[in-house]
Design a protein around this motif. Structure first.
Motif, PDB file in Angstrom:
ATOM      1  N   TRP A 198       0.582  -1.240  -0.293  1.00 21.72           N
ATOM      2  CA  TRP A 198       0.142  -0.039  -0.073  1.00 21.72           C
ATOM      3  C   TRP A 198       0.855   1.086   0.032  1.00 21.72           C
ATOM      4  O   TRP A 198       1.986   1.313   0.813  1.00 21.72           O
ATOM      5  CB  TRP A 198      -0.382  -0.184   1.380  1.00 21.72           C
ATOM      6  N   SER A 199       0.211   2.040  -0.737  1.00 26.23           N
ATOM      7  CA  SER A 199       0.680   3.686  -0.638  1.00 26.23           C
ATOM      8  C   SER A 199       0.007   4.343  -0.629  1.00 26.23           C
ATOM      9  O   SER A 199      -0.144   4.794  -1.193  1.00 26.23           O
ATOM     10  CB  SER A 199       1.897   3.912  -2.071  1.00 26.23           C
ATOM     11  N   ASP A 216      -3.208   3.832  10.176  1.00 21.52           N
ATOM     12  CA  ASP A 216      -4.081   3.831  11.259  1.00 21.52           C
ATOM     13  C   ASP A 216      -5.497   2.778  10.153  1.00 21.52           C
ATOM     14  O   ASP A 216      -6.154   1.914  10.483  1.00 21.52           O
ATOM     15  CB  ASP A 216      -4.716   4.312  12.138  1.00 21.52           C
ATOM     16  N   ALA A 217      -5.493   4.066   8.872  1.00 19.94           N
ATOM     17  CA  ALA A 217      -6.995   3.602   8.261  1.00 19.94           C
ATOM     18  C   ALA A 217      -6.634   1.984   7.097  1.00 19.94           C
ATOM     19  O   ALA A 217      -7.135   0.904   7.439  1.00 19.94           O
ATOM     20  CB  ALA A 217      -7.077   4.783   7.134  1.00 19.94           C
ATOM     21  N   LEU A 218      -5.390   1.999   6.693  1.00 15.72           N
ATOM     22  CA  LEU A 218      -5.262   1.107   6.277  1.00 15.72           C
ATOM     23  C   LEU A 218      -4.481  -0.830   7.144  1.00 15.72           C
ATOM     24  O   LEU A 218      -5.375  -1.952   6.938  1.00 15.72           O
ATOM     25  CB  LEU A 218      -3.658   0.799   5.658  1.00 15.72           C
ATOM     26  N   GLU A 219      -4.885  -0.574   8.029  1.00 16.09           N
ATOM     27  CA  GLU A 219      -4.628  -2.175   9.591  1.00 16.09           C
ATOM     28  C   GLU A 219      -5.759  -1.900   9.362  1.00 16.09           C
ATOM     29  O   GLU A 219      -6.510  -2.963   9.578  1.00 16.09           O
ATOM     30  CB  GLU A 219      -3.407  -1.242  10.406  1.00 16.09           C
ATOM     31  N   ALA A 220      -7.087  -0.970   9.484  1.00 16.32           N
ATOM     32  CA  ALA A 220      -8.239  -1.036  10.132  1.00 16.32           C
ATOM     33  C   ALA A 220      -8.638  -1.998   9.133  1.00 16.32           C
ATOM     34  O   ALA A 220     -10.234  -2.756   9.291  1.00 16.32           O
ATOM     35  CB  ALA A 220      -8.900   0.280  10.672  1.00 16.32           C
ATOM     36  N   ALA A 221      -8.942  -1.034   7.792  1.00 17.86           N
ATOM     37  CA  ALA A 221      -9.366  -2.073   6.856  1.00 17.86           C
ATOM     38  C   ALA A 221      -9.058  -4.063   6.700  1.00 17.86           C
ATOM     39  O   ALA A 221      -9.512  -4.638   6.050  1.00 17.86           O
ATOM     40  CB  ALA A 221      -8.785  -1.035   5.215  1.00 17.86           C
ATOM     41  N   CYS A 222      -7.490  -3.265   6.810  1.00 13.27           N
ATOM     42  CA  CYS A 222      -6.220  -4.838   6.229  1.00 13.27           C
ATOM     43  C   CYS A 222      -7.652  -6.083   8.226  1.00 13.27           C
ATOM     44  O   CYS A 222      -7.668  -7.462   7.633  1.00 13.27           O
ATOM     45  CB  CYS A 222      -5.311  -5.207   7.219  1.00 13.27           C
ATOM     46  N   ARG A 223      -8.292  -5.461   8.803  1.00 13.20           N
ATOM     47  CA  ARG A 223      -8.644  -5.974   9.970  1.00 13.20           C
ATOM     48  C   ARG A 223     -10.223  -6.700   9.945  1.00 13.20           C
ATOM     49  O   ARG A 223     -10.437  -8.085  10.173  1.00 13.20           O
ATOM     50  CB  ARG A 223      -8.370  -5.250  11.220  1.00 13.20           C
ATOM     51  N   ARG A 234       3.926  -1.112   3.310  1.00 11.48           N
ATOM     52  CA  ARG A 234       3.291   0.051   3.271  1.00 11.48           C
ATOM     53  C   ARG A 234       4.461   0.996   3.495  1.00 11.48           C
ATOM     54  O   ARG A 234       5.511   1.358   3.687  1.00 11.48           O
ATOM     55  CB  ARG A 234       3.296   0.249   5.179  1.00 11.48           C
ATOM     56  N   SER A 235       4.007   2.048   2.344  1.00 10.99           N
ATOM     57  CA  SER A 235       5.031   3.030   1.650  1.00 10.99           C
ATOM     58  C   SER A 235       4.247   4.041   2.069  1.00 10.99           C
ATOM     59  O   SER A 235       3.118   4.638   2.066  1.00 10.99           O
ATOM     60  CB  SER A 235       5.164   2.798   0.048  1.00 10.99           C
ATOM     61  N   THR A 276       7.449   0.146   5.777  1.00 10.75           N
ATOM     62  CA  THR A 276       8.267  -0.551   5.323  1.00 10.75           C
ATOM     63  C   THR A 276       9.405  -0.223   4.630  1.00 10.75           C
ATOM     64  O   THR A 276      10.523  -0.574   3.849  1.00 10.75           O
ATOM     65  CB  THR A 276       7.940  -2.133   4.784  1.00 10.75           C
ATOM     66  N   GLN A 277       8.784   0.980   3.786  1.00 12.66           N
ATOM     67  CA  GLN A 277       9.364   1.709   2.548  1.00 12.66           C
ATOM     68  C   GLN A 277       9.075   3.122   2.591  1.00 12.66           C
ATOM     69  O   GLN A 277       7.869   3.659   3.197  1.00 12.66           O
ATOM     70  CB  GLN A 277       9.508   0.978   1.026  1.00 12.66           C
ATOM     71  N   LEU A 278      10.027   3.836   2.211  1.00 16.56           N
ATOM     72  CA  LEU A 278       9.944   5.368   1.334  1.00 16.56           C
ATOM     73  C   LEU A 278       9.979   5.946   0.507  1.00 16.56           C
ATOM     74  O   LEU A 278      11.014   5.457  -0.178  1.00 16.56           O
ATOM     75  CB  LEU A 278      10.738   6.305   2.504  1.00 16.56           C
ATOM     76  N   GLU A 279       9.787   6.518  -0.519  1.00 15.63           N
ATOM     77  CA  GLU A 279       9.466   7.431  -1.404  1.00 15.63           C
ATOM     78  C   GLU A 279      10.205   8.551  -1.183  1.00 15.63           C
ATOM     79  O   GLU A 279       9.130   9.174  -1.631  1.00 15.63           O
ATOM     80  CB  GLU A 279       8.610   6.860  -2.463  1.00 15.63           C
ATOM     81  N   LEU A 280      11.431   8.557  -1.660  1.00 19.86           N
ATOM     82  CA  LEU A 280      11.573  10.680  -1.195  1.00 19.86           C
ATOM     83  C   LEU A 280      11.485  11.223  -2.771  1.00 19.86           C
ATOM     84  O   LEU A 280      12.178  10.894  -3.633  1.00 19.86           O
ATOM     85  CB  LEU A 280      13.326  10.595  -0.836  1.00 19.86           C
TER      86      LEU A 280
END
Length: 303
Positions: A198-199, A216-223, A234-235, A276-280
């Motif tokens: 997800w990004s 937080d919203a992503l983790e709620a959607a996963c649950r 998670r990006s 888990t990752q960043l795009e700079l």
């Protein structure tokens, strides 16, 4: 060993400041140097024209063509689209392009994809402007089966794939990573159902005050979907200003800035929070600014 992957967003558009154009020779130099410095990935944005009511129109190089060129010019680093607009492309042809770039790169491509946005740029090209989410949801029903199973059969309101075979296949049959850009509830539902990663990107501030609630919203959607949140990457796309040249806050968003130690600390905070990752997004997008991030990567390797 660095656990948080660090990527570089390559300059694709005309400058926000002076209208100058990022040339291929400069883009290639940044990509190759990022590989040498130890970046994990480089990313190319997908836009057509930005027409700001308060400023000049900004043009962009075409994303798929540039991703293929960057893939051919590098040898180890991952190449990703950030993010490919499904609104602007036929989904079956999109899957063909993805497989082709993965072949060119020798299995280093990451498909970043999103619903895209309409507005003035779509209208100027005669592209669809309505029901953006519905078009994306249908595109996913074609792109994902093609990339994962090698075949799609779908008849929708906007898109169709009729006994469509996905061939030839590159070096990673069924395994090209899919990253989806998602913010709202419906897009998050699609993301946790289909994506490996997800990004989302900075809108105001390159910090956890903005990105924490997104995670937080992503983790709620996963649950809600019965998916383990740790099973999806998670990006975050953030702006970094590593030299004395300022202006990012006015042109883009409040950046991460400061000494190499201060920047490294700010980046580590994202990893500590669960990214888990960043795009700079580099400000300014120059080789000098990129070199200033070399010590930051060294500090992150040592911790």
């Amino acid at each position: 060993m660095r656990t948080l992957e660090i990527g570089l967003v390559l300059p694709m558009g005309e400058s926000f400041v002076d209208g100058s154009t990022a040339r291929w020779i400069e883009i290639r130099e940044l990509a190759v140097r990022a590989e040498e410095l130890g970046f994990d990935s480089v990313w190319v944005a997908d836009e057509l024209l930005w027409r700001s009511p308060s400023g000049p129109t900004q043009g962009w190089w075409e994303c798929v063509a540039m991703a293929g060129a960057v893939a051919a010019a590098t040898s180890r680093i991952k190449i990703g689209t950030w993010v490919l607009s499904a609104l602007h492309r036929n989904p079956g042809v999109t899957a063909r392009a993805v497989e082709t770039i993965d072949e060119i790169s020798g299995g280093r491509f990451v498909l970043g994809i999103g619903s895209g946005h309409a507005g003035g740029q779509a209208r100027a090209f005669g592209l669809p402007e309505d029901r953006v989410f519905g078009r994306f949801a249908e595109a996913v029903e074609i792109i994902v089966p093609l990339l994962r199973d090698g075949r799609a059969d779908f008849e929708g309101t906007f898109h169709a794939a009729r006994a469509l075979e996905h061939r030839p296949v590159g070096p990673r049959p069924g395994r090209i990573p899919i990253m989806m850009g998602a913010k709202g509830p419906k897009m998050l539902q699609l993301t946790v159902r289909h994506a490996d990663i997800w990004s989302w990107y900075v809108e105001e501030r390159s910090d956890l005050a903005e990105f924490g609630p997104r995670l937080d919203a992503l983790e709620a959607a996963c649950r809600d979907a019965g998916r383990d949140p740790s099973s999806i990457g998670r990006s975050a796309g953030i702006v970094v200003e590593p030299t004395s040249v300022t202006g990012a806050a006015e042109a883009l968003a409040v950046p991460v800035r400061g000494s190499p130690e201060e920047i490294a600390t700010a980046l580590r905070a994202f990893g500590d929070r669960g990214f888990t990752q960043l795009e700079l997004i580099l400000w300014p997008p120059t080789l000098t600014a990129l070199e200033a991030l070399g010590p930051v990567l060294e500090l992150m390797e040592s911790n």
